[in-house]
Write a protein that holds these residues in place. Sequence first.
Motif, PDB file in Angstrom:
ATOM      1  N   PHE A   1      45.851  31.988  88.653  1.00 53.82           N
ATOM      2  CA  PHE A   1      44.406  31.349  88.217  1.00 53.82           C
ATOM      3  C   PHE A   1      43.351  32.274  88.750  1.00 53.82           C
ATOM      4  CE2 PHE A   1      47.382  28.072  90.035  1.00 53.82           C
ATOM      5  CZ  PHE A   1      47.357  27.097  88.908  1.00 53.82           C
ATOM      6  N   ARG A   2      43.641  33.689  88.743  1.00 53.39           N
ATOM      7  CA  ARG A   2      42.533  34.492  89.425  1.00 53.39           C
ATOM      8  C   ARG A   2      41.422  34.884  88.628  1.00 53.39           C
ATOM      9  NH1 ARG A   2      47.246  37.129  88.350  1.00 53.39           N
ATOM     10  NH2 ARG A   2      47.313  39.229  87.248  1.00 53.39           N
ATOM     11  N   TYR A   3      41.881  34.721  87.311  1.00 56.22           N
ATOM     12  CA  TYR A   3      40.709  35.132  86.350  1.00 56.22           C
ATOM     13  C   TYR A   3      40.064  33.882  85.588  1.00 56.22           C
ATOM     14  CZ  TYR A   3      43.164  39.671  86.278  1.00 56.22           C
ATOM     15  OH  TYR A   3      44.012  40.868  86.642  1.00 56.22           O
ATOM     16  N   PHE A   4      40.255  32.813  86.290  1.00 59.37           N
ATOM     17  CA  PHE A   4      39.513  31.525  86.021  1.00 59.37           C
ATOM     18  C   PHE A   4      38.366  31.114  86.823  1.00 59.37           C
ATOM     19  CE2 PHE A   4      43.500  32.229  83.607  1.00 59.37           C
ATOM     20  CZ  PHE A   4      43.204  31.526  82.386  1.00 59.37           C
TER      21      PHE A   4
ATOM     22  N   CYS B   1      35.181  22.305  77.298  1.00 57.83           N
ATOM     23  CA  CYS B   1      35.242  22.174  75.894  1.00 57.83           C
ATOM     24  C   CYS B   1      36.884  21.743  75.551  1.00 57.83           C
ATOM     25  CB  CYS B   1      34.900  23.497  75.092  1.00 57.83           C
ATOM     26  SG  CYS B   1      35.122  23.324  73.341  1.00 57.83           S
ATOM     27  N   HIS B   2      36.931  21.274  74.449  1.00 55.73           N
ATOM     28  CA  HIS B   2      38.417  20.962  73.989  1.00 55.73           C
ATOM     29  C   HIS B   2      39.138  22.257  73.730  1.00 55.73           C
ATOM     30  CE1 HIS B   2      36.339  21.611  70.021  1.00 55.73           C
ATOM     31  NE2 HIS B   2      37.767  21.748  69.453  1.00 55.73           N
ATOM     32  N   GLU B   3      38.540  23.240  73.362  1.00 55.98           N
ATOM     33  CA  GLU B   3      39.146  24.527  73.064  1.00 55.98           C
ATOM     34  C   GLU B   3      39.647  25.153  74.544  1.00 55.98           C
ATOM     35  OE1 GLU B   3      40.257  25.995  70.757  1.00 55.98           O
ATOM     36  OE2 GLU B   3      39.509  24.756  69.161  1.00 55.98           O
ATOM     37  N   THR B   4      38.946  24.817  75.496  1.00 57.53           N
ATOM     38  CA  THR B   4      39.509  25.076  76.841  1.00 57.53           C
ATOM     39  C   THR B   4      40.651  24.341  77.411  1.00 57.53           C
ATOM     40  OG1 THR B   4      37.212  25.546  77.617  1.00 57.53           O
ATOM     41  CG2 THR B   4      38.756  25.033  79.304  1.00 57.53           C
ATOM     42  N   VAL B   5      40.654  23.110  76.843  1.00 59.42           N
ATOM     43  CA  VAL B   5      41.907  22.359  77.178  1.00 59.42           C
ATOM     44  C   VAL B   5      43.098  23.084  76.338  1.00 59.42           C
ATOM     45  CG1 VAL B   5      43.073  20.168  76.775  1.00 59.42           C
ATOM     46  CG2 VAL B   5      40.732  20.125  77.429  1.00 59.42           C
ATOM     47  N   ARG B   6      42.747  23.450  75.104  1.00 59.61           N
ATOM     48  CA  ARG B   6      43.924  24.212  74.229  1.00 59.61           C
ATOM     49  C   ARG B   6      44.349  25.622  75.213  1.00 59.61           C
ATOM     50  NH1 ARG B   6      44.430  23.681  68.844  1.00 59.61           N
ATOM     51  NH2 ARG B   6      42.242  23.267  68.473  1.00 59.61           N
ATOM     52  N   LEU B   7      43.553  26.327  75.503  1.00 55.02           N
ATOM     53  CA  LEU B   7      43.692  27.384  75.979  1.00 55.02           C
ATOM     54  C   LEU B   7      44.584  27.144  77.575  1.00 55.02           C
ATOM     55  CD1 LEU B   7      42.966  30.514  76.747  1.00 55.02           C
ATOM     56  CD2 LEU B   7      41.138  29.882  77.819  1.00 55.02           C
ATOM     57  N   TRP B   8      44.098  26.385  78.353  1.00 54.19           N
ATOM     58  CA  TRP B   8      44.836  26.232  79.474  1.00 54.19           C
ATOM     59  C   TRP B   8      45.977  25.519  79.351  1.00 54.19           C
ATOM     60  CZ3 TRP B   8      40.363  23.395  83.070  1.00 54.19           C
ATOM     61  CH2 TRP B   8      39.442  24.180  83.245  1.00 54.19           C
ATOM     62  N   TRP B   9      46.397  24.688  78.527  1.00 52.77           N
ATOM     63  CA  TRP B   9      47.683  24.318  78.351  1.00 52.77           C
ATOM     64  C   TRP B   9      48.637  25.286  77.917  1.00 52.77           C
ATOM     65  CZ3 TRP B   9      51.831  23.487  75.393  1.00 52.77           C
ATOM     66  CH2 TRP B   9      51.791  23.493  73.983  1.00 52.77           C
ATOM     67  N   ASN B  10      47.991  26.248  76.912  1.00 47.59           N
ATOM     68  CA  ASN B  10      48.885  27.365  76.377  1.00 47.59           C
ATOM     69  C   ASN B  10      49.181  28.182  77.278  1.00 47.59           C
ATOM     70  OD1 ASN B  10      49.536  27.313  73.449  1.00 47.59           O
ATOM     71  ND2 ASN B  10      47.586  26.458  73.353  1.00 47.59           N
TER      72      ASN B  10
END
Length: 238
Positions: free
Chosen positions: A11-14, A50-59
């Motif tokens: 999680f260090r870059y988030f 954003c919903h794209e953040t949801v996509r990024l995090w689950w991927n």
Amino acid sequence: MPRPRKPASPFRYFNSSPEVIRLVVMMYVRYPLSLRNVEDLLFERGIDICHETVRLWWNRFGPLFAGDIRRQRVSRMRGFRHWRWHLDEMYVKINGEMVYLWRAVDHEGEILESYVTKTRDKAAALRFMKKALKRHGSPEAITTDGLRSYRAAMKELGNEDKQEIGRWANNRCENSHLSFRRRERAMLRFRQMKALQKFASVHANVHNHFALERHLIDRQTYRQRRSAALAEWQSLMA
């Protein structure tokens, strides 16, 4: 003597906290929600992403969480030999093309392995079974449907005497497809085999983690198991 280094935090870059990331991944993978459904539910709770953040995090974090859950369970169950496996395959459409999702489920209903192929022949069954046996060890019995590819693959592996075929005998695996079908409808299907393989593997492990068999236990026991599962989830990749 040099001091041993601590493993770097994923999680260090988030900028968001690990607790929020774990919540987002759990909501999207565990429940039949779309990316925008998760965004709206989090906004109601004061978390604006954003919903794209949801996509990024689950991927990014879904495979990490799923791998951690799988390693813990495999280490606990590796020496257990009284397993009964159920093998089955289900079709999934990708851009109008039919592919097959092979699944291995144990006698407790937990999904052991998921594997996507374009064909449903002996070669595909052999690759799938080799992968499952290498990771989880050898079961006591393997229940399949009447597909001949299973017998051909098991004959090559030398364990055809473990195969069992019977009417309704494979309902355990058939019923395990239902939760994945609900997620497939919420996601409006898949576009690539790679994405299907990735999500199927992550979804299987998250589903196993929160499968508490509430219909078999009393309310108090269920609440204790649910609290333990959530506490273990919140400690992933800590």
